[in-house]
Design a protein around this motif. Structure first.
Motif, mmCIF file in Angstrom:
data_model
loop_
_atom_site.group_PDB
_atom_site.id
_atom_site.type_symbol
_atom_site.label_atom_id
_atom_site.label_comp_id
_atom_site.label_asym_id
_atom_site.label_seq_id
_atom_site.Cartn_x
_atom_site.Cartn_y
_atom_site.Cartn_z
ATOM 1 N N TYR A 133 0.934 -1.382 -0.018
ATOM 2 C CA TYR A 133 0.102 -0.058 -0.126
ATOM 3 C C TYR A 133 0.872 1.306 0.058
ATOM 4 N N PHE A 134 1.868 1.110 0.584
ATOM 5 C CA PHE A 134 2.836 2.475 0.610
ATOM 6 C C PHE A 134 3.284 2.632 -0.713
ATOM 7 N N GLN A 135 3.738 1.530 -1.455
ATOM 8 C CA GLN A 135 4.199 1.759 -2.745
ATOM 9 C C GLN A 135 3.252 2.380 -3.740
ATOM 10 N N LYS A 136 1.859 2.123 -3.263
ATOM 11 C CA LYS A 136 0.878 2.685 -4.128
ATOM 12 C C LYS A 136 0.300 4.105 -3.767
ATOM 13 N N GLY A 137 0.957 4.606 -2.633
ATOM 14 C CA GLY A 137 0.757 5.750 -2.105
ATOM 15 C C GLY A 137 -0.782 5.967 -1.431
ATOM 16 N N ASP A 138 -0.990 4.672 -0.988
ATOM 17 C CA ASP A 138 -2.391 4.705 -0.160
ATOM 18 C C ASP A 138 -1.999 4.734 1.325
ATOM 19 N N TYR A 139 -1.709 5.743 1.868
ATOM 20 C CA TYR A 139 -1.094 5.828 3.400
ATOM 21 C C TYR A 139 -1.965 5.606 4.240
ATOM 22 N N ARG A 140 -3.366 5.882 3.883
ATOM 23 C CA ARG A 140 -4.368 5.604 4.934
ATOM 24 C C ARG A 140 -4.452 4.029 5.102
ATOM 25 N N ARG A 141 -4.472 3.322 3.982
ATOM 26 C CA ARG A 141 -4.687 1.913 4.260
ATOM 27 C C ARG A 141 -3.338 1.354 4.876
ATOM 28 N N VAL A 142 -2.056 2.056 4.571
ATOM 29 C CA VAL A 142 -0.924 1.505 5.007
ATOM 30 C C VAL A 142 -1.016 1.633 6.780
ATOM 31 N N ILE A 143 -1.479 2.641 7.459
ATOM 32 C CA ILE A 143 -1.850 2.810 8.723
ATOM 33 C C ILE A 143 -2.986 1.651 9.325
ATOM 34 N N GLN A 144 -3.855 1.729 8.524
ATOM 35 C CA GLN A 144 -5.012 0.539 8.639
ATOM 36 C C GLN A 144 -4.408 -0.741 8.997
ATOM 37 N N VAL A 145 -3.728 -1.208 7.827
ATOM 38 C CA VAL A 145 -3.301 -2.638 7.797
ATOM 39 C C VAL A 145 -2.066 -2.915 8.978
ATOM 40 N N VAL A 146 -1.277 -1.998 9.128
ATOM 41 C CA VAL A 146 -0.171 -2.159 9.994
ATOM 42 C C VAL A 146 -0.778 -2.046 11.339
ATOM 43 N N GLN A 147 -1.783 -1.338 11.673
ATOM 44 C CA GLN A 147 -2.299 -1.364 13.095
ATOM 45 C C GLN A 147 -2.947 -2.832 13.406
ATOM 46 N N LYS A 148 -3.310 -3.718 12.314
ATOM 47 C CA LYS A 148 -3.922 -5.099 12.700
ATOM 48 C C LYS A 148 -2.850 -5.870 13.372
ATOM 49 N N MET A 149 -1.536 -5.604 13.047
ATOM 50 C CA MET A 149 -0.241 -6.340 13.568
ATOM 51 C C MET A 149 -0.340 -6.567 15.116
ATOM 52 N N ARG A 150 -0.097 -7.691 15.565
ATOM 53 C CA ARG A 150 -0.089 -8.082 17.058
ATOM 54 C C ARG A 150 0.789 -6.734 17.718
ATOM 55 N N ASP A 151 1.841 -6.458 17.072
ATOM 56 C CA ASP A 151 3.027 -5.376 17.529
ATOM 57 C C ASP A 151 2.936 -4.318 16.426
ATOM 58 N N PRO A 152 2.381 -3.308 16.691
ATOM 59 C CA PRO A 152 2.213 -2.428 15.422
ATOM 60 C C PRO A 152 3.625 -1.763 15.396
ATOM 61 N N GLY A 153 4.497 -2.011 16.473
ATOM 62 C CA GLY A 153 5.702 -1.220 16.653
ATOM 63 C C GLY A 153 6.623 -1.796 15.654
ATOM 64 N N GLU A 154 6.417 -3.072 15.067
ATOM 65 C CA GLU A 154 7.416 -3.531 14.257
ATOM 66 C C GLU A 154 7.163 -3.233 12.688
ATOM 67 N N GLY A 155 6.064 -2.315 12.593
ATOM 68 C CA GLY A 155 5.963 -1.615 11.479
ATOM 69 C C GLY A 155 6.049 -0.090 11.526
ATOM 70 N N ALA A 156 7.059 0.220 12.580
ATOM 71 C CA ALA A 156 7.120 1.716 12.995
ATOM 72 C C ALA A 156 7.559 2.558 11.736
ATOM 73 N N ARG A 157 8.439 1.983 10.904
ATOM 74 C CA ARG A 157 9.071 2.675 10.093
ATOM 75 C C ARG A 157 7.933 3.073 8.824
ATOM 76 N N LEU A 158 6.811 2.037 8.514
ATOM 77 C CA LEU A 158 5.891 2.290 7.844
ATOM 78 C C LEU A 158 5.068 3.515 8.179
ATOM 79 N N LEU A 159 4.834 3.231 9.605
ATOM 80 C CA LEU A 159 3.795 4.129 10.259
ATOM 81 C C LEU A 159 4.311 5.761 10.176
#
Length: 278
Positions: A229-255
């Motif tokens: 989603y980040f590559q597609k420039g859909d940044y709101r969906r990036v946030i939505q999907v990373v927040q589904k992770m048990r540990d969103p901190g692992e996706g901190a760079r994307l967030l």
């Protein structure tokens, strides 16, 4: 109601009463065909793996030399999944011990390939090019021992991906999928190949399919979908999907970057700080 159904599906091992899998479905009869398709996907993608793991747990208690080798591989995978230099070194040693017990154990060779790949990818090796060469040698040897092992082909595809050989990686992963079309890890790795090649629609479809096959979805699949989603420039969906992770901190760079692109700077700084902390 007359036009609705409820279905309880269970698979039980007769000898022990072990419930290998259980699921409930309900809906209108017009949805029955979709439920049948979903049931098939669950059986092939998740149930088979669960049964294999159950059989392996039983087998490991018998203590023969080949099962000892398998146990070493399990321990090695646990260490490798720590994603740190010491754990990866221990994993490599355990995989080598398994190979010493059974030189024809293809899965030990394919896991050793991944350990060498990690050495190269995370620069844990004093000779990263040699580590990548060894990763390829081990993957090719695993395929030679068991050409039907989808994970062996997957490891070769992983090497080809990071060598920048996208066409070869694509062909190798397609071969892996022919051997196991419902392996979520193979699907997600193939998605990365498409993503690196700029084919984000294909990558997104593959990752959504992988997530559907995993009732207990691992964080890495959400992270990889967020990256697409980040590559597609859909940044709101990036946030939505990373927040589904048990540990969103692992996706901190994307967030951090997604929030920055959306001018949500307080959140961007907060996640930037989490990147630096980690």
């Amino acid at each position: 109601l007359d036009d609705h159904f409820r279905l309880n599906a269970n698979l039980v091992e007769v000898e022990t009463g072990f419930v290998a899998w259980s699921r409930r479905y309900s809906g209108g009869f017009t949805e029955l065909a979709d439920v049948q398709d979903e049931l098939t996907r669950q059986i092939v993608g998740h149930l088979v793996g669960g049964l294999v793991r159950h059989e392996e747990r039983q087998a490991l208690g018998r203590g023969t030399s080949s099962l000892e080798a398998y146990h070493l591989v399990l321990r090695g995978r646990y260490e490798m999944n720590r994603y740190d230099p010491a754990g990866n070194a221990r994993a490599r040693s355990l995989f080598q011990q398994a190979i010493d017990l059974d030189r024809n154990f293809a899965r030990a060779w394919s896991n050793l390939s991944r350990a060498y790949n990690h050495e190269w990818r995370y620069r844990w090796s004093d000779a990263p090019d040699r580590s990548m060469d060894l990763a390829q040698i081990c993957a090719e040897h695993a395929i030679g021992l068991d050409p039907s092992d989808a994970r062996a082909h997957g490891e070769l595809g992983w090497v080809q991906l990071y060598r920048g050989e996208l066409d070869r990686a694509l062909a190798t992963y397609e071969t892996a999928l022919r051997h196991n079309p419902n392996d979520s890890e193979i699907l997600s790795q193939l998605a990365i190949v498409h993503s690196y090649a700029g084919r984000t629609q294909e990558a997104e479809a593959l990752l959504e399919r992988a997530i559907q096959l995993e009732p207990d979805t691992p964080d890495i699949l959400f992270w990889r979908l967020g990256d697409v989603y980040f590559q597609k420039g859909d940044y709101r969906r990036v946030i939505q999907v990373v927040q589904k992770m048990r540990d969103p901190g692992e996706g901190a760079r994307l967030l951090a970057s997604a929030h920055a692109h959306l001018d949500m700077l307080d959140e961007a700084y907060r996640w930037r700080d989490e990147v630096l902390r980690r």
